[in-house]
Design a protein around this motif. Structure first.
Motif, PDB file in Angstrom:
ATOM      1  N   ALA A  11       9.349  36.903  -2.452  1.00 59.37           N
ATOM      2  CA  ALA A  11      10.758  36.936  -2.835  1.00 59.37           C
ATOM      3  C   ALA A  11      11.052  35.881  -3.887  1.00 59.37           C
ATOM      4  CB  ALA A  11      11.630  36.692  -1.605  1.00 59.37           C
ATOM      5  N   SER A  12      11.954  36.225  -4.781  1.00 62.22           N
ATOM      6  CA  SER A  12      12.366  35.259  -5.798  1.00 62.22           C
ATOM      7  C   SER A  12      13.852  35.445  -6.112  1.00 62.22           C
ATOM      8  CB  SER A  12      11.528  35.422  -7.064  1.00 62.22           C
ATOM      9  OG  SER A  12      11.640  36.728  -7.585  1.00 62.22           O
TER      10      SER A  12
ATOM     11  N   THR B  54      17.980  32.453  -1.926  1.00 61.39           N
ATOM     12  CA  THR B  54      17.727  31.351  -0.988  1.00 61.39           C
ATOM     13  C   THR B  54      17.024  31.955   0.220  1.00 61.39           C
ATOM     14  OG1 THR B  54      19.775  30.316  -1.759  1.00 61.39           O
ATOM     15  CG2 THR B  54      18.756  29.415   0.237  1.00 61.39           C
ATOM     16  N   PHE B  55      15.720  32.068   0.083  1.00 68.54           N
ATOM     17  CA  PHE B  55      14.923  32.847   1.016  1.00 68.54           C
ATOM     18  C   PHE B  55      15.137  32.427   2.466  1.00 68.54           C
ATOM     19  CE2 PHE B  55      11.518  35.612   2.120  1.00 68.54           C
ATOM     20  CZ  PHE B  55      10.762  34.979   3.087  1.00 68.54           C
ATOM     21  N   SER B  56      15.211  31.131   2.706  1.00 76.11           N
ATOM     22  CA  SER B  56      15.274  30.630   4.074  1.00 76.11           C
ATOM     23  C   SER B  56      16.588  30.969   4.774  1.00 76.11           C
ATOM     24  CB  SER B  56      15.049  29.122   4.103  1.00 76.11           C
ATOM     25  OG  SER B  56      16.052  28.464   3.341  1.00 76.11           O
TER      26      SER B  56
ATOM     27  N   SER C 117      15.874  33.968  10.098  1.00 74.73           N
ATOM     28  CA  SER C 117      15.742  33.120   8.915  1.00 74.73           C
ATOM     29  C   SER C 117      14.800  31.934   9.140  1.00 74.73           C
ATOM     30  CB  SER C 117      17.115  32.617   8.457  1.00 74.73           C
ATOM     31  OG  SER C 117      17.759  31.903   9.495  1.00 74.73           O
TER      32      SER C 117
ATOM     33  N   ARG D 252       6.718  34.632   8.478  1.00 72.44           N
ATOM     34  CA  ARG D 252       7.266  34.217   7.187  1.00 72.44           C
ATOM     35  C   ARG D 252       6.856  32.789   6.881  1.00 72.44           C
ATOM     36  NH1 ARG D 252      13.452  34.997   7.485  1.00 72.44           N
ATOM     37  NH2 ARG D 252      13.441  33.987   5.425  1.00 72.44           N
TER      38      ARG D 252
ATOM     39  N   ASN E 281       8.676  30.023   4.697  1.00 73.17           N
ATOM     40  CA  ASN E 281       9.858  29.702   3.898  1.00 73.17           C
ATOM     41  C   ASN E 281       9.536  28.769   2.731  1.00 73.17           C
ATOM     42  OD1 ASN E 281      11.499  31.366   5.387  1.00 73.17           O
ATOM     43  ND2 ASN E 281      12.402  29.719   6.616  1.00 73.17           N
TER      44      ASN E 281
ATOM     45  N   LYS F 127       6.963  29.135   0.843  1.00 73.12           N
ATOM     46  CA  LYS F 127       6.382  29.969  -0.207  1.00 73.12           C
ATOM     47  C   LYS F 127       7.203  31.220  -0.505  1.00 73.12           C
ATOM     48  CE  LYS F 127       1.631  28.481   0.682  1.00 73.12           C
ATOM     49  NZ  LYS F 127       0.240  28.916   1.014  1.00 73.12           N
ATOM     50  N   ASN F 128       8.354  31.342   0.172  1.00 70.37           N
ATOM     51  CA  ASN F 128       9.225  32.510  -0.040  1.00 70.37           C
ATOM     52  C   ASN F 128       8.484  33.820   0.179  1.00 70.37           C
ATOM     53  OD1 ASN F 128      11.143  30.637  -0.699  1.00 70.37           O
ATOM     54  ND2 ASN F 128      11.584  31.429  -2.727  1.00 70.37           N
ATOM     55  N   THR F 129       7.715  33.880   1.236  1.00 73.75           N
ATOM     56  CA  THR F 129       6.951  35.090   1.530  1.00 73.75           C
ATOM     57  C   THR F 129       7.120  35.517   2.983  1.00 73.75           C
ATOM     58  OG1 THR F 129       4.977  33.794   2.018  1.00 73.75           O
ATOM     59  CG2 THR F 129       5.184  34.652  -0.215  1.00 73.75           C
TER      60      THR F 129
END
Length: 115
Positions: free
Chosen positions: A23-24, A27-29, A52, A71, A73, A75-77
């Protein structure tokens, strides 16, 4: 916002695959992350959910004990480890990010389970 899935492919019954979603530009988390799938001629269905913080997960009954969502957080993956795959798991798998009324989708990755 961009969600990019990878890791799909052709696997024999009983095999394993690990899907990833990067993800990019969000605010992924702060997002709940989901994996959905859609088989030909069928509606899209929710496969797995992770909150989350990564502390709570949920799965549809047909994949419990075989699939694991996790997940990172930092690494946004988000990943979906799929073991003991069955032909009925064949579908396009989609990553989804959700926060309140906001919902974003990836382009999907094909998973085919066949001998």
């Amino acid at each position: 916002v961009q969600l990019v899935e990878s890791g799909g492919g052709l696997v024999q019954p009983g095999g394993s695959l690990r899907l990833s979603c990067a993800a990019s530009r969000l605010t992924f988390s702060s997002y709940v992350m989901n994996w959905y799938r859609q088989a030909p001629g069928k509606e899209r269905e929710l496969v797995a959910t992770i909150d989350s913080a990564g502390g709570t997960t949920n799965y549809r009954d047909s994949v419990k004990g075989r699939f694991t969502i996790a997940r990172d957080n930092a690494k946004n993956t988000v990943h979906l480890q799929m073991n003991s795959l069955k032909p009925e798991d064949t579908a396009v798998y989609y990553c989804n990010a959700r926060r309140g009324s906001l919902s974003y989708w990836g382009q999907g990755t094909q998973v085919t389970v066949s001998s």
